[in-house]
Design an enzyme around this catalytic site. Sequence first.
Site, PDB file in Angstrom:
ATOM      1  N   ASP A  80      22.980   5.075  -9.156  1.00 60.45           N
ATOM      2  CA  ASP A  80      23.709   4.202  -8.229  1.00 60.45           C
ATOM      3  C   ASP A  80      23.870   2.784  -8.800  1.00 60.45           C
ATOM      4  OD1 ASP A  80      20.890   4.025  -7.799  1.00 60.45           O
ATOM      5  OD2 ASP A  80      21.228   2.958  -5.920  1.00 60.45           O
ATOM      6  N   ASP A 198      17.768  -6.610  -2.187  1.00 61.24           N
ATOM      7  CA  ASP A 198      17.873  -5.187  -1.839  1.00 61.24           C
ATOM      8  C   ASP A 198      17.486  -4.940  -0.382  1.00 61.24           C
ATOM      9  OD1 ASP A 198      17.790  -2.390  -1.853  1.00 61.24           O
ATOM     10  OD2 ASP A 198      15.863  -2.299  -2.922  1.00 61.24           O
ATOM     11  N   HIS A 371      11.740   1.336  -2.920  1.00 60.64           N
ATOM     12  CA  HIS A 371      12.328   0.106  -2.372  1.00 60.64           C
ATOM     13  C   HIS A 371      11.362  -0.630  -1.446  1.00 60.64           C
ATOM     14  CE1 HIS A 371      16.412   1.193  -3.742  1.00 60.64           C
ATOM     15  NE2 HIS A 371      16.001   2.431  -3.537  1.00 60.64           N
TER      16      HIS A 371
HETATM   17 ZN   LIG Z   1      19.720   1.492  -6.118  1.00 56.60          ZN
HETATM   18 ZN   LIG Z   2      17.175   2.256  -8.122  1.00 55.54          ZN
END
Ligand SMILES: [Zn+2]
Ligand SMILES: [Zn+2]
Length: 552
Positions: A80, A198, A371
């Site tokens: 991604d 993020d 994440h």
């Molecule tokens: Zn990503």
């Molecule tokens: Zn990533």
Amino acid sequence: MSKNKSNEAKLRIIPLGGLGEVGKNMMAYQYENNILVVDTGLMFPENDMLGIDYIIPDFQYLLDNRDKVRGIVITHGHEDHTGAINHVLEQINAPIYATPLTRGLLEVKIARNGSGERARLNTVNAGETVQIGPFTVEFFHVCHSIPDGVGLGITTPAGLVVHTGDYKFDHTPVDNWPTDYAKLAEFSDRGVLALLADSTNADKPGWTPSERVIDPAFDEVFRTAQGRIIFASFASLISRMQQVANAAVRHGRKMAFAGTSMVENAKIARKLGYLDIPDDVLVSIDQALKMSPKQVALMTTGTQGEPSSIMGRLSTGTNRQFDIIPGDTVVLSSHPIPGNEENVSRTINRLFRRGANVIYESIAPVHVSGHASQEEMKLMLHLVKPRYFMPIHGELRHLKQHASLAKQVGIPEERIAIVENGQVVEFKNGEMRLGERIPGGYVFVDGSGVGEVGPSVVREREVLARDGFVLVNLMLERNTCRLIDEPEIITRGFVHTPEADDLLEATRKLVVQTVNCASNGRMQNDLEQTLKSFLYSKTKRRPMVFVTLSQA
Ligand SMILES: [Zn+2]
Ligand SMILES: [Zn+2]
């Protein structure tokens, strides 16, 4: 497009992908006639995007300004963030900057496309700085589910911008290399104009667990598995490969990778020293398949229920090289990407049906996110202390949630920009404002090429797949336009019930009536509409209806 006035230059932040969605991350930073691109990602299609292999960002803005693109920085090796690189390089000739592992993974991709010689790849290590046009770009290390990920401190004439990339604050990462807290604090000492961070897990409270929590779960799998163990993950989840390898070593099994992308990625990661698997533990898939089931652990792709992946094919019994055998243990070490949940559940059910024991996230901690969760996001905001904040990487709900966290830690609402792809954000004299809107949609890639299939084609495929089609062929007399034969009606994927004959007979009558009463050239179109409403009223389905005319 806005005009540049050199006496009042501004920094423009141009989100091309990943804002308002999960995937296909791509951001452009523009100062005067200079553009820096960060990431070139792809997104996998959702269930209902039929026949689409993947989706890349609409980067028309870059094509319109291709002479201004000074460089492309890739933050880490996940699809991604890297998956559109060949599409970008085919049209834009700019140098690429990446850390050693990310570069290695990019090279594999670029070589597969046959454009290896043209690409200008530069290696930058975390902690180093490169000058790209007017942008001074400092690479700082971040933890994530792949080694060698970086965030960026981008010093522009308008101020310092911190772009986190994907990150988490793991104190005990698999590669023992935590996120560079000191660098983040140093940025805040210098004064940060804007933080772009993020948002993927912005709706997850608390702190994302360390990658290490997986190890005991893997140990449990190895202890109890009676036959083969087949792990599935993303081809670029190098950290997970390491954990499977470590567990294989601990429990005395051999390990093999299946699938081209996984084999190639593992090979480059081993070569560069980011993946440590002893030579006598790693075997080829051919060797592994000849061994006793208790001696091997396989690792492959297809955790999202993609029908064409190895795991997808194993679940339907259509994999060429090997099949599921009763007694296999399948471990899905991943989390379904939003939109894929249904496919994933279906795959799990099919694997059980074939006699495998399936272990997935909700049964055992065989996956943790790469994440940051909410507390880590607040920590990032506190460390960086930005004047302005712009949530990136996430659906609108994630961006909104991340913004509300920023408000909680004291960033005033008017200094937060919640924008989706295509909405330009500008900074001038330390002030932020919204700029113009540029294209920021989907470009579909399928077997026929790039961008040749638009959203309307995908919608048509949906209708065809759901309700089928009805084709009416009319034979008309040239001068009078009266029917000279019974209308021919062909259906596919529409009705297969005992009442179908009656329905087709009624349809035929309606066609004859409508045609014989028609006196204008719009008959074809009108007839299609009439048939659509008729068929809907009878069946509550909306097939595509085509009327073709031939004259004699
Ligand atoms: Zn990503
Ligand atoms: Zn990533």
